[in-house]
Design an enzyme around this catalytic site. Sequence first.
Site: not given
Ligand code: TXE
Length: 480
Positions: A174, A227, A229, A231, A249, A283, A384
């Site tokens: 996904k 993604g 933290t 989530t 991660e 990140c 963050e």
């Molecule tokens: O990330 P999400 P978001 C951090 C960064 C950013 C914050 C939020 O601080 O501001 O996260 O970003 C999927 N069950 N990073 O909201 O939501 C989503 O569709 C399963 C750090 O965009 O974590 C996407 O494919 N999956 C980071 C993925 O998770 C779910 C990179 C990441 O989205 C879900 C990005 C759920 N309940 C953001 N909800 C890094 N570590 O590099 C969302 N997703």
Amino acid sequence: MQVLKNYINGELLDPGSQQWLDNYNPATGQVYSQLPNSDSNDVHAAVQAARQAFPAWSRSSTEERSGYLFKLARLIEEHADELARLESIDNGKPLSLARSVDIPRAIKNFHFFAQAIAMFSSETHENIAQSAVNMVLREPLGVVACISPWNLPLYLLTWKIAPALITGNCVVAKPSEITPMTAYRLSELCIEAGLPKGVLNIVHGEGNTVGQALVEHRDIKAISFTGGTSTGADIATRAAGQFKKLSLELGGKNPNIIFPDCDYEKALDTAVNAAFKNQGQICLCGSRFFIADSMYDKFKYDFIERTRALTVGDPLDAKSDIGALVSREHLQKVYYYIKHADELGGKILFGGKRLHPKGHEDGNFLQPTIIEVNDNQCPLNQEEIFGPVVTLCRFASEAEAVALANDVRYGLSASIWTRDVNRALRVSKNLQAGTVWVNTWMLRDPRVPFGGVKASGVGREGGLEALRFFTEPKNVCIQY
Ligand code: TXE
């Protein structure tokens, strides 16, 4: 306008709901494609396809699987320019960055794991007194989920898919709903490569529908997620009841510690790069700079001057160092920290303005922003931000620098700048981080473990760690 499809059982399919989501170009604010707004039925169909493909794929030879990975690497290479452009338009990152980092790294991910499997040996332990031999077999898990974010779309998606496939698993992936384009193009390339149907499935849609359905699906054995933290915590909670294997991660708030005996020019150049690469949306970006008291004022001045020289603008323009933030929502989140910098414990030294470059007036552009902070406990140094916003702080001693660096809930990476090898090792040992760079930043080798401690995640990706994650060890004990 391009309308994307899911990739399920080797075919490109519309979502069962016949609903689509708009996909925006972050540099213009315009909708330029639509992606499937899939639901749990699409996820179920993808998982079923993967289950059916699993027996044949898991029994195929590693040479055969490597062959497909090499083919995919070659196809990405053949379409590298097109993919880099897509990534830049979809994400807002400078085209030069997509060309030099994102796409080459996606190629390397397939190449690397196609080769790494040959080095993946397992143990045997002989027990002579009991006339027994223990073998450790490494078996694929079954159907696994790869959930990837928007900041390095194809890079991070392939970083998960490649080790999952090479170890004999079938995958439901996904991609982020904010950046679906290169994942969609990858599904077309999988068809061109003749990848057996069902081995890899890509379902587009939102996190709280598609992501959640994947996490909760009974036939998903493991989840590899990158993604945010919160989530990650939600996924861990939902997956716990079914004892799924997890690799998470998550976020970072990475310290960069500059000691007075560093190579000053290199430290300065790298600091600017670490702070603002990909609009600060990596990140691993350095977000907290701790600078020795004795050099603080000079470093601050020079850091501001180098930042002033950066060009913010159209991601497709070769002159742009900084492109657009990935979405309007994300821009608003990042801008909150700038707008409230005073109350949040900081003083803006440079930047802080939204920009509206000519021809891109509705894009998500933000000046690179430098904030001075005195109290490490303030939200600016604890949360963050994930944008082109960094803080500068001074320290008086090595012990204080380490204490400040560690005094945060995250622990992904850290950089230290010193010519003293004793200090380099001492500080590296004392920092709470999954990766410590000495006199460099983001020098990544796919063989080494990658991941974080504390709220930055659980588990490691990369090299043998990834191959271990996607396999289950089984002990067979034979008495002769
Ligand atoms: O990330 P999400 P978001 C951090 C960064 C950013 C914050 C939020 O601080 O501001 O996260 O970003 C999927 N069950 N990073 O909201 O939501 C989503 O569709 C399963 C750090 O965009 O974590 C996407 O494919 N999956 C980071 C993925 O998770 C779910 C990179 C990441 O989205 C879900 C990005 C759920 N309940 C953001 N909800 C890094 N570590 O590099 C969302 N997703």
